[in-house]
Write an enzyme that holds these catalytic residues in place. Structure first.
Site, short mmCIF file in Angstrom:
data_model
loop_
_atom_site.label_atom_id
_atom_site.label_comp_id
_atom_site.label_asym_id
_atom_site.label_seq_id
_atom_site.Cartn_x
_atom_site.Cartn_y
_atom_site.Cartn_z
CG ASP A 33 0.41 19.42 21.37
OD1 ASP A 33 -0.82 19.63 21.37
OD2 ASP A 33 0.99 18.82 22.30
CG HIS A 80 -6.82 8.41 -1.15
ND1 HIS A 80 -5.46 8.25 -1.32
CD2 HIS A 80 -7.34 7.17 -1.15
CE1 HIS A 80 -5.17 6.96 -1.44
NE2 HIS A 80 -6.29 6.28 -1.33
CE LYS A 88 -4.24 6.70 2.22
NZ LYS A 88 -5.65 6.50 2.30
CG ASP A 107 19.58 10.26 -9.87
OD1 ASP A 107 19.49 9.10 -10.34
OD2 ASP A 107 19.60 11.28 -10.57
CG HIS A 130 -2.09 0.91 1.11
ND1 HIS A 130 -2.30 1.93 2.00
CD2 HIS A 130 -3.12 1.00 0.22
CE1 HIS A 130 -3.39 2.60 1.68
NE2 HIS A 130 -3.89 2.06 0.61
CE LYS A 149 -1.30 4.54 -1.83
NZ LYS A 149 -2.01 4.07 -0.65
#
Length: 400
Positions: A300, A293, A295, A120, A113, A115
């Site tokens: 604080d 979508h 996450k 380089d 999952h 991404k």
């Protein structure tokens, strides 16, 4: 174990594909030695073809290009892109390829999952954005709303190591001797800025709970505010207890969730948690403008995370995930302001009165969905021993 934050990084917050893909494509165009790219989805749309073309161009000029996609999320990748990529010299692998069986097996819930991209060993990208156009969604859910981070500096070594290690594992599992790792290009770990960051993964061997523990440690230390935006939110007992304890000591907590969902099962199951959360003083918002979508979280105003990990049992117990954690007031402030803009511009706050007026079929659907999620986690071997949702805190559905 405490999260080890490395100083000296330069981090750029990227809001959705409109900011992410131009930055990614520029980095791919500048690549000279190697590219690692991992994605759960690699869509057959304008963005997918643009990224594929950039990967092909890099390979043709002698760059070693390694692309790993999930065998379920990108199950059409072989037909849509592999011939073009292979012809140009791009090396591609599937993580747990689907073989056409309809049998619900444990391994089917364990997906790649993550991404991320590393170019380089000098620049990396981490976040929740797949290789897919923001507008590749039903008309009433466009555009997709998400985040990623462009990374330079010492923490890049951790990202590079994770990407290289994933390529080694998947190559070995797939018996791809011709895809063996080539001589290591050492990542550039020189100081690039002033921001502190740590890169954490979740897997089933040495890093089962790293992302979860980093979240809980930050929540336990929170003094003023916790702001979470998460597409699929169904936390386990440890996460739930930490949030409720923070609420009891007076921390302001806001949670931004999907109002328009592509996974109704999780969406309905999440709503079983609303009553207990609202009773504890936790504010809940549903983003209705488009498809959320993201996450991400801010705590604080000096701690933040951006990554691929949802706060649900599939991400926290099963999938391969990757999150960047940041200790920096400027970065956290930018993400916090962006989330508040999203709430003001496209979200609806859920109140106790909204729950009281829900029809009984809707309440029943939520609890049936919750039960099915627990059953699926049980199939994966985690149901009773490792995961209990907030029904442990609120054992009854909302009063009619």
């Amino acid at each position: 174990m405490d999260t080890e934050f490395l100083p000296g990084n330069q981090l750029t917050l990227l809001n959705s594909g409109r900011a992410y893909f131009p930055a990614l494509l520029a980095a791919l165009a500048a690549a000279q030695r190697e590219i690692y790219l991992e994605s759960y989805i690699f869509a057959n749309d304008a963005v997918g073809h643009e990224v594929a073309s950039a990967l092909c161009a890099a390979a043709r000029r002698g760059v070693t290009v390694n692309v790993t996609v999930d065998g379920f999320g990108a199950r059409n990748f072989a037909a849509d892109f592999r011939p073009q990529l292979s012809a140009a010299g791009v090396r591609t692998l599937f993580y747990r390829p689907e073989l056409g069986s309809l049998r619900l097996a444990r391994h089917r819930l364990r997906r790649l999952h993550r991404k991320l991209a590393v170019i380089d060993g000098r620049v990396a990208f981490v976040g929740g954005i797949n290789i897919v156009d923001d507008d590749n969604a039903p008309e009433d859910m466009r555009p997709r709303y998400d985040y990623a981070v462009r990374i330079e500096g010492p923490v890049l070594a951790q990202v590079h190591h994770a990407a290289r290690r994933m390529w080694e594992i998947v190559t070995w599992v797939n018996f791809k001797r011709r895809f063996r790792i080539r001589p290591l290009h050492q990542p550039c770990c020189e100081l690039a800025g002033t921001q502190q960051a740590a890169f954490l993964i979740r897997d089933n061997i040495r890093h089962r709970n790293d992302i979860l523990n980093a979240y809980i440690d930050a929540i336990d230390a929170a003094e003023v505010e916790i702001l979470i935006a998460n597409a699929y939110f169904l936390p386990g007992i440890r996460f739930g207890r930490a949030l409720f304890a923070a609420a009891r000591r007076g921390v302001r907590i806001g949670i931004l969730l999907q109002g328009k969902s592509d996974h109704p099962l999780l969406h309905h199951a999440t709503r079983t948690l609303y009553a207990a959360a609202l009773k504890a003083g936790i504010r809940i918002f549903e983003y209705e403008k488009s498809f959320l979508h993201a996450k991400v979280a801010v705590i604080d105003r000096d701690w933040a995370t951006v990554g691929s990990s949802n706060i649900d049992p599939f991400s926290l117990l099963l999938a391969k995930e990757a999150n960047l954690f940041v200790r920096d007031a400027q970065f956290a402030g930018e993400l916090r302001a962006s989330l508040h803009d999203a709430i003001a511009d496209g979200a609806r706050e859920i109140r106790a009165g909204d729950l009281a007026t829900r029809a009984w079929p809707a309440r029943l659907l939520s609890w049936l969905s919750y039960g099915l999620i627990r059953a699926l986690v049980g199939i994966a071997g985690y149901g009773h021993k490792h995961w209990h949702a907030e029904a442990q805190i609120s054992r009854r559905p909302p009063a009619p």
